[in-house]
Write a protein that holds these residues in place. Structure first.
Motif, short mmCIF file in Angstrom:
data_model
loop_
_atom_site.label_atom_id
_atom_site.label_comp_id
_atom_site.label_asym_id
_atom_site.label_seq_id
_atom_site.Cartn_x
_atom_site.Cartn_y
_atom_site.Cartn_z
N GLY A 210 0.82 -1.20 0.00
CA GLY A 210 0.00 0.00 0.00
C GLY A 210 0.85 1.24 0.00
O GLY A 210 2.07 1.17 -0.12
N PRO A 211 0.21 2.39 0.12
CA PRO A 211 0.99 3.64 0.13
C PRO A 211 1.73 3.81 1.45
O PRO A 211 1.42 3.14 2.44
N ILE A 212 2.72 4.69 1.46
CA ILE A 212 3.45 4.94 2.70
C ILE A 212 3.25 6.36 3.19
O ILE A 212 3.84 6.76 4.17
N MET A 213 2.42 7.11 2.52
CA MET A 213 2.24 8.50 2.94
C MET A 213 0.77 8.86 2.82
O MET A 213 0.14 8.59 1.79
N ALA A 214 0.24 9.45 3.87
CA ALA A 214 -1.13 9.95 3.81
C ALA A 214 -1.11 11.33 3.16
O ALA A 214 -0.05 11.92 2.95
N LYS A 215 -2.28 11.84 2.85
CA LYS A 215 -2.34 13.18 2.25
C LYS A 215 -2.16 14.21 3.36
O LYS A 215 -2.97 14.30 4.28
N VAL A 216 -1.08 14.97 3.26
CA VAL A 216 -0.87 16.06 4.22
C VAL A 216 -0.53 17.31 3.42
O VAL A 216 0.02 17.22 2.32
#
Lengths: 387, 249
Positions: free
Chosen positions: A303-309
């Motif tokens: 999966g991804p390793i960064m959320a939306k910030v």
């Protein structure tokens, strides 16, 4: 030497020591440190001796005080991440995690699952790097030279894994608000599983060589016993309080987004509360930590390793306290934000500060060689005391 | 905000602690907040010791985590309020700082200084942050070292860093700083000297970037004049920068 010169000399010594040296004929004041190998940096301990026994001991931190709490007030969140790496420099990644979690809590951001798992892996690698060095170092302080060479040799394997993924051997600066800086390189997981075998071999080796040995046990058993109630009053955490029989580990007992609960491992305690128990608990913790890393590497979700910030991180006004179980004990950040680019106030609760504040209590009445044993087994890192 | 509005999710132990503190303190419990699985309680200064005693003896909060302080006065020149204007602007800034508004945090507050501490129950795994307001002119509060011996160093640290006095403490002396040190470094009005003598070098910064270095200011003058001629923009780029430098100097 004339009398006035003697008096002046004594006065100068007393002023220097900043403690009330009573001018009696009996006893002496022994100054340990700041540059003593047993002080892991620059902790100074003034001991008042009566013969071979310590009447009182007074630790004097501050030779490495860098004023992090003040510095954090004039930095923004990504800059602070670099700064807090330097608190406990042997397990740097573990310093980043509670700070990032506190900021994420206020921002109501949650990192993706894969990032949380990788965070946990690095957290445990930091714990191994830290405690492996402890296991070697405690030998040196008790007069055994070999363990420290083994420790430096095998810690390097762990540091290599950290470096391979983050680029930093000691200060990864890898954690970000909302996730991680990068994903893992190809083949890293297999290498790490192999590395865990080396860590476990090191544990067996050090147990055969030192912890299980008679000489080591005679030096440490029954020395510096801390009852659980006293330890709790002083705020002892980590292996120090678990060695006194308190079954408390924030990895298991606290709500945390990190992935410790996805692995099968156990919290190790010891009923004795002496120096031996503290060393033994740390040895077992390295083993458990290797088990955690192995399981997490094998079950790592994709999966991804960064959320939306947002690109420029502003943390909404509020207060949050997040603590995690770091190699040295419970580390917590009390983050006060007023909505700016940086925190309004950041109180850093470091484990070594509390762990070493018990020294005046536990050192009273012990013999001089045991001072070193007890300090070694309490295990502090100066950056962690002084901040 | 009162505790009655708090969500009931996993709040059982927190609620029990809050009820216990309310029972033993009565009206001295000024405010409480229960959110995000954590509990804050603000008590009156006179009831500080009593709150700790109730926590330790009745509510099972045997673990002393830390004690520290907060200075709610906004810092002059820190946290983004100050821009680099040169020396002559300093006086005007100082007078402007006087009117800066004090915003206190969670569980409220009435004064500039607050002392806060955290206790924890290692059996039920529940923690609470206690807070108390201190007097602005004479920040003074009772010690809790008789209940939690570990508070000794924390109170010494708060004493030297914030200037709080802890009545009944066995020996308030310097912990980190040398004995002759003057001032209380963690108070917001204590200047951070390294930032006073040199403006921050980074571009992404807490403080505002000095106007003549701000990249936002540099394209502005050329954009106003040669706006219709788009192709010439790269060639002209160095010239306005030099112009802006000269103008600021």
């Amino acid at each position: 030497m004339p009398d006035w010169k003697k008096a002046a000399y004594i006065a100068a010594q007393a002023a220097d020591a900043r403690v009330n040296v009573e001018l009696e004929a009996e006893g002496m004041t022994l100054n340990i440190g700041p540059q003593h190998p047993a002080t892991h940096g620059t902790l100074r301990i003034v001991c008042r001796l009566d013969g071979e026994q310590v009447v009182w001991a007074d630790p004097m931190p501050g030779y490495m005080h860098r004023g992090y709490e003040k510095l954090c007030e004039v930095r923004n969140y990504p800059q602070i991440n670099t700064l807090v790496n330097r608190i406990d420099w042997l397990g740097s990644f573990c310093n980043e995690v509670p700070f990032i979690l506190a900021a994420e809590q206020l921002m109501e951001v949650e990192a993706p699952e894969r990032a949380q798992w990788i965070r946990t892996i690095f957290f445990e690698l930091g714990r191994q790097a830290n405690l492996i060095l402890f296991l070697g170092d405690v030998g040196t302080q008790l007069g055994a030279i070999t363990p420290v060479f083994l420790a430096f040799r095998d810690r390097e394997h762990v540091l290599n894994m950290i470096e391979a993924a983050t680029g930093g051997r000691f200060h990864p600066n890898f954690d970000r608000i909302g996730g991680l800086k990068d994903d893992l390189p190809k083949g890293w997981l297999d290498e790490t599983v192999g590395c865990m075998q080396r860590v476990e071999d090191f544990c067996d080796e050090i147990e055969d060589l030192m912890i299980g040995g008679t000489i080591f046990q005679q030096r440490t058993r029954g020395v510096g016993v801390i009852p659980a109630e006293v330890g709790l009053e002083y705020g002892l955490t980590g292996a120090n309080i678990r060695a006194s029989g308190v079954d408390w580990d924030l990895r298991r007992d606290a709500e945390s987004p990190l992935a410790w609960k996805s692995a099968d491992w156990k919290v190790v305690t010891h009923p004795d509360g002496d120096s031996f128990a503290r060393c033994w608990v740390r040895l077992q913790e390295v083993r458990e930590s290797a088990r955690i890393v192995r399981q997490l590497c094998e079950g790592l979700p994709s999966g991804p390793i960064m959320a939306k910030v947002p690109k420029i991180i502003k943390v909404p006004a509020g207060e949050a306290y997040v603590e995690t179980e770091n190699p040295l004990g419970v580390m917590g950040y009390y983050l006060v934000s007023q909505g700016g680019l940086g925190p309004f106030r950041l109180k850093i609760r470091t484990p070594s500060f509390n762990n070493i504040s018990i020294a005046p209590w536990v050192l009273r009445g012990v013999y001089v060689p045991d001072v070193i044993t007890i300090l070694a087994s309490l295990y502090f890192i100066l950056g962690d005391i002084d901040r | 905000m009162t505790a009655t509005e708090a969500p009931a999710i996993e709040a059982g132990h927190h609620q029990r602690i809050l009820d216990g503190l309310r029972r033993s303190l009565g009206g001295a419990l000024l405010d409480s907040v229960l959110e995000r699985g954590d509990l804050w309680v603000r008590v009156e200064r006179a009831a500080w010791h009593q709150a700790f005693e109730a926590g330790k003896r009745q509510l099972g909060l045997t673990f002393f985590s830390f004690l520290s302080g907060i200075d709610w006065q906004p810092a002059p020149g820190l946290s983004g309020e100050r821009t680099f204007k040169g020396e002559e602007a300093d006086e005007a800034e100082e007078s402007a700082d006087e009117v800066a508004e004090v915003r206190t945090g969670i569980a409220g507050g009435a004064t500039r200084f607050q002392v806060f501490a955290r206790l924890y129950d290692v059996r039920r795994h529940v923690g609470v942050t206690l807070k108390a307001d201190l007097d602005d002119a004479d920040p003074r509060i009772g010690t809790v070292t008789d209940l939690y011996r570990g508070a000794d160093w924390h109170e010494r640290e708060a004493w030297e860093m914030f200037g709080f006095t802890f009545d009944g403490h066995p020996g308030l002396r310097h912990l980190y700083l040398p004995g002759e040190f003057e001032g209380h470094p963690l108070r917001k009005d204590f200047p951070l000297l390294s930032r006073e003598v040199k403006p921050w070098p980074g571009l992404v910064n807490v403080e505002q970037i000095p106007a003549h270095l701000d990249p936002k200011n540099q394209p502005a003058p050329p954009a106003a004049e040669p706006a219709p001629v788009d192709e010439a923009a790269p060639a002209e780029a160095p010239a306005p920068a030099a112009d802006a430098d000269g103008g600021a100097g």
